[in-house]
Design a protein around this motif. Structure first.
Motif, PDB file in Angstrom:
ATOM      1  N   ALA A   1      -5.687   2.738  10.237  1.00 35.05           N
ATOM      2  CA  ALA A   1      -4.635   2.432  11.198  1.00 35.05           C
ATOM      3  C   ALA A   1      -5.089   2.619  12.639  1.00 35.05           C
ATOM      4  O   ALA A   1      -4.318   2.338  13.551  1.00 35.05           O
ATOM      5  N   ASP A   2      -6.307   3.082  12.847  1.00 40.16           N
ATOM      6  CA  ASP A   2      -6.787   3.367  14.201  1.00 40.16           C
ATOM      7  C   ASP A   2      -7.227   2.074  14.885  1.00 40.16           C
ATOM      8  O   ASP A   2      -8.269   1.511  14.547  1.00 40.16           O
ATOM      9  N   PRO A   3      -6.482   1.585  15.877  1.00 42.19           N
ATOM     10  CA  PRO A   3      -6.814   0.293  16.485  1.00 42.19           C
ATOM     11  C   PRO A   3      -8.068   0.312  17.352  1.00 42.19           C
ATOM     12  O   PRO A   3      -8.544  -0.745  17.766  1.00 42.19           O
ATOM     13  N   GLU A   4      -8.605   1.496  17.601  1.00 42.98           N
ATOM     14  CA  GLU A   4      -9.839   1.593  18.373  1.00 42.98           C
ATOM     15  C   GLU A   4     -11.070   1.306  17.521  1.00 42.98           C
ATOM     16  O   GLU A   4     -12.152   1.052  18.052  1.00 42.98           O
ATOM     17  N   ARG A   5     -10.917   1.363  16.208  1.00 39.04           N
ATOM     18  CA  ARG A   5     -12.057   1.278  15.300  1.00 39.04           C
ATOM     19  C   ARG A   5     -12.214  -0.125  14.704  1.00 39.04           C
ATOM     20  O   ARG A   5     -11.233  -0.827  14.466  1.00 39.04           O
ATOM     21  N   ARG A   6     -13.452  -0.500  14.423  1.00 40.71           N
ATOM     22  CA  ARG A   6     -13.734  -1.824  13.867  1.00 40.71           C
ATOM     23  C   ARG A   6     -13.144  -2.016  12.483  1.00 40.71           C
ATOM     24  O   ARG A   6     -12.954  -3.148  12.040  1.00 40.71           O
ATOM     25  N   TRP A   7     -12.860  -0.930  11.797  1.00 42.80           N
ATOM     26  CA  TRP A   7     -12.357  -1.040  10.427  1.00 42.80           C
ATOM     27  C   TRP A   7     -10.823  -1.065  10.375  1.00 42.80           C
ATOM     28  O   TRP A   7     -10.240  -1.049   9.297  1.00 42.80           O
TER      29      TRP A   7
ATOM     30  N   VAL B   1       0.221  -2.483  14.587  1.00 42.56           N
ATOM     31  CA  VAL B   1      -0.613  -1.801  15.575  1.00 42.56           C
ATOM     32  C   VAL B   1       0.180  -0.607  16.099  1.00 42.56           C
ATOM     33  O   VAL B   1       1.360  -0.721  16.444  1.00 42.56           O
ATOM     34  N   VAL B   2      -0.467   0.549  16.130  1.00 41.49           N
ATOM     35  CA  VAL B   2       0.178   1.768  16.615  1.00 41.49           C
ATOM     36  C   VAL B   2      -0.695   2.391  17.699  1.00 41.49           C
ATOM     37  O   VAL B   2      -1.880   2.608  17.465  1.00 41.49           O
ATOM     38  N   PRO B   3      -0.147   2.661  18.892  1.00 42.59           N
ATOM     39  CA  PRO B   3       1.237   2.413  19.310  1.00 42.59           C
ATOM     40  C   PRO B   3       1.520   0.937  19.516  1.00 42.59           C
ATOM     41  O   PRO B   3       0.594   0.128  19.647  1.00 42.59           O
ATOM     42  N   ALA B   4       2.787   0.574  19.582  1.00 45.40           N
ATOM     43  CA  ALA B   4       3.173  -0.834  19.593  1.00 45.40           C
ATOM     44  C   ALA B   4       2.565  -1.597  20.758  1.00 45.40           C
ATOM     45  O   ALA B   4       2.201  -2.760  20.621  1.00 45.40           O
ATOM     46  N   GLU B   5       2.448  -0.971  21.920  1.00 47.18           N
ATOM     47  CA  GLU B   5       1.919  -1.666  23.088  1.00 47.18           C
ATOM     48  C   GLU B   5       0.476  -1.244  23.374  1.00 47.18           C
ATOM     49  O   GLU B   5       0.031  -1.213  24.522  1.00 47.18           O
ATOM     50  N   PHE B   6      -0.253  -0.954  22.329  1.00 46.03           N
ATOM     51  CA  PHE B   6      -1.669  -0.582  22.446  1.00 46.03           C
ATOM     52  C   PHE B   6      -2.452  -1.647  23.205  1.00 46.03           C
ATOM     53  O   PHE B   6      -2.260  -2.846  22.994  1.00 46.03           O
ATOM     54  N   GLU B   7      -3.353  -1.192  24.066  1.00 44.71           N
ATOM     55  CA  GLU B   7      -4.270  -2.091  24.760  1.00 44.71           C
ATOM     56  C   GLU B   7      -5.681  -1.542  24.599  1.00 44.71           C
ATOM     57  O   GLU B   7      -5.945  -0.398  24.968  1.00 44.71           O
ATOM     58  N   PRO B   8      -6.602  -2.302  24.024  1.00 43.64           N
ATOM     59  CA  PRO B   8      -7.956  -1.796  23.782  1.00 43.64           C
ATOM     60  C   PRO B   8      -8.723  -1.571  25.080  1.00 43.64           C
ATOM     61  O   PRO B   8      -8.520  -2.273  26.075  1.00 43.64           O
TER      62      PRO B   8
ATOM     63  N   ARG C   1       4.408 -11.377  13.899  1.00 45.56           N
ATOM     64  CA  ARG C   1       5.439 -10.762  14.720  1.00 45.56           C
ATOM     65  C   ARG C   1       4.778  -9.871  15.777  1.00 45.56           C
ATOM     66  O   ARG C   1       3.681  -9.341  15.551  1.00 45.56           O
ATOM     67  N   PRO C   2       5.412  -9.688  16.914  1.00 46.69           N
ATOM     68  CA  PRO C   2       4.855  -8.795  17.933  1.00 46.69           C
ATOM     69  C   PRO C   2       4.586  -7.412  17.356  1.00 46.69           C
ATOM     70  O   PRO C   2       5.413  -6.848  16.637  1.00 46.69           O
ATOM     71  N   GLY C   3       3.399  -6.889  17.634  1.00 48.16           N
ATOM     72  CA  GLY C   3       3.008  -5.589  17.104  1.00 48.16           C
ATOM     73  C   GLY C   3       2.271  -5.666  15.787  1.00 48.16           C
ATOM     74  O   GLY C   3       1.741  -4.658  15.315  1.00 48.16           O
ATOM     75  N   PHE C   4       2.203  -6.859  15.181  1.00 50.99           N
ATOM     76  CA  PHE C   4       1.536  -7.033  13.896  1.00 50.99           C
ATOM     77  C   PHE C   4       0.386  -8.043  13.992  1.00 50.99           C
ATOM     78  O   PHE C   4      -0.040  -8.580  12.986  1.00 50.99           O
ATOM     79  N   SER C   5      -0.100  -8.286  15.201  1.00 52.01           N
ATOM     80  CA  SER C   5      -1.153  -9.281  15.387  1.00 52.01           C
ATOM     81  C   SER C   5      -2.516  -8.629  15.566  1.00 52.01           C
ATOM     82  O   SER C   5      -2.690  -7.708  16.365  1.00 52.01           O
ATOM     83  N   GLU C   6      -3.498  -9.139  14.816  1.00 51.34           N
ATOM     84  CA  GLU C   6      -4.876  -8.676  14.988  1.00 51.34           C
ATOM     85  C   GLU C   6      -5.383  -8.927  16.404  1.00 51.34           C
ATOM     86  O   GLU C   6      -6.244  -8.200  16.892  1.00 51.34           O
TER      87      GLU C   6
END
Length: 307
Positions: free
Chosen positions: A112-118, A127-134, A208-213
Motif C-alpha cells: 500500500a506504500d505509494p512511494e515504493r515500486r511494488w 492510494v493512501v493518503p488520498a491526495e498523495f503526490e510523489p 475513480r479519483p484516489g484509485f488511479s495508478e
C-alpha cells in the motif's frame, strides 16, 4: 488500501516456516520412532527424539533459521535507504521477493506504500493518503501529447531508455500521452468519462479519483508516433505496441491491463498503459508468466469497487 483488505500488511510476529522433508528422510524418521516404541515396556512414553529437522541430512539449516527476511540487516538497511532495487536484491532477487510477499512472510513490505515500486493500486486498494503526490517528478523524456507531462524520475529514465531501444530496433517511435495525474486531475478525468459514457462503461477504462495508478507517478500511457502521434486507443496492433508487449519488461515496465485480465483488474485491455515496477520485479513478472500484479503478489482479484 487498508490493512483490513490485505492482512499481510498488518504488524505481526515473524512466521515460522515449516520444513518439508524428502520422503526418504520422513520414512527413516518414522521408522526410528516405531523401532523405539517396540523396545519400550507397555505404558512407557518414548523419550523425545533429539534430532530436529535442521540436523537431518539434506536439510539446509539456513532455510530453517531465515524465517523472517525482514529481520536481515541487509533488508532493513536497504529499506532505510529508500532504494527499492536494493531492498529486492537483499531479499534474494525479484522472484524471492515476490515469493516472500505472496506467502505473507514479508511484514516489512507494504503493497500500500505509494512511494515504493511494488505498490498495488486497484479497485480494492486506493492510494493512501488520498491526495498523495510523489516526490521526484520530472518532465517526460520523450515527445508529449497532453499537458500531463510529469513522471517519477526513475520511471522517466527507464522510459527514455525503452523509447530509444524501440526506435533503434526499427519498430517505430513512441510518445507519452500522460503519466502522473493528481487526485484533482483524476476527478476531472473521471467525471468527464462518466458524463460521456455512463458510470458502468466509464469504469472499465477510468479509475475513480484516489484509485488511479497514474497518481503514483509510476504509470504512463504511450502512443505510436511513427507518422505523427496517434491517440492511445489506436496504439494496439501497431509495431510499437507489439515491441512494447515483448520488450517493456527489459526496461522495468509491465503492460498493466492485458487482454483477458478484465475479470481480475476490472479494466478493459489497455496495451498503452505501462506500469514501472523496476528491472528486478519486471524480470520476475515476465519469467513467471504473470499477467496481472494481483496474480503476481497473490492478491485477490479486484474487478469491482467495494461501494
Amino acid at each position: 488500501m487498508s490493512d483490513a483488505r490485505h492482512p499481510r500488511h498488518a504488524s505481526r510476529p515473524p512466521r515460522v516456516l515449516a520444513v518439508a522433508l524428502p520422503i526418504g528422510l520422513a520414512v527413516t524418521a518414522l521408522g526410528a520412532l516405531w523401532a523405539l516404541a517396540d523396545v519400550l515396556p507397555a505404558g512407557d512414553v518414548a523419550p523425545p527424539v533429539p534430532m530436529v529437522a535442521a540436523q537431518l541430512p539434506g536439510v539446509d539449516r539456513a532455510t530453517v533459521d531465515a524465517v523472517d527476511p525482514c529481520a536481515e540487516p541487509a533488508v532493513t538497511d536497504a529499506l532505510a535507504s529508500g532504494d527499492d532495487e536494493a531492498v529486492i536484491a537483499a531479499f534474494g532477487g525479484g522472484e524471492a521477493f515476490r515469493d516472500a510477499v505472496a506467502a505473507d512472510n514479508a511484514p516489512c513490505i507494504s503493497l500500500a506504500d505509494p512511494e515504493r515500486r511494488w505498490v498495488v493500486v486497484n479497485k480494492a486498494s486506493a492510494v493512501v493518503p488520498a491526495e498523495f503526490e510523489p516526490a521526484g517528478l520530472i518532465e517526460g523524456p520523450i515527445r508529449m501529447t497532453t499537458p500531463s507531462h510529469l513522471i517519477r524520475e526513475d520511471a522517466a529514465t527507464a522510459l527514455g531508455a525503452m523509447a530509444g531501444a524501440l526506435e533503434a530496433s526499427g519498430a517505430g517511435t513512441i510518445g507519452m500521452n500522460n503519466a502522473y495525474r493528481s487526485y484533482q486531475l483524476q476527478v476531472s478525468n473521471y467525471v468527464g468519462q462518466v458524463s460521456s459514457q455512463g458510470r458502468e462503461a466509464a469504469e472499465l477504462g477510468s479509475a475513480r479519483p484516489g484509485f488511479s495508478e497514474h497518481q503514483t507517478g509510476l504509470a504512463v500511457d504511450v502512443v505510436a508516433c511513427g507518422g505523427g502521434c496517434g491517440p492511445i486507443g489506436a496504439f494496439g496492433g501497431t509495431p510499437e505496441s507489439e515491441w512494447v508487449s515483448e520488450h517493456a519488461w527489459e526496461h522495468g515496465f509491465i503492460v498493466r491491463y492485458e487482454s483477458g485480465a478484465t475479470g481480475t483488474t476490472g479494466y478493459e485491455p489497455e496495451p498503452w498503459h505501462l506500469r514501472y515496477v523496476g528491472p528486478a520485479l519486471a524480470s520476475a513478472y515476465h519469467e513467471g508468466g504473470f499477467h496481472t500484479l494481483e496474480e503476481f503478489f497473490g492478491l485477490p482479484a479486484a474487478p469491482d469497487y467495494a461501494h
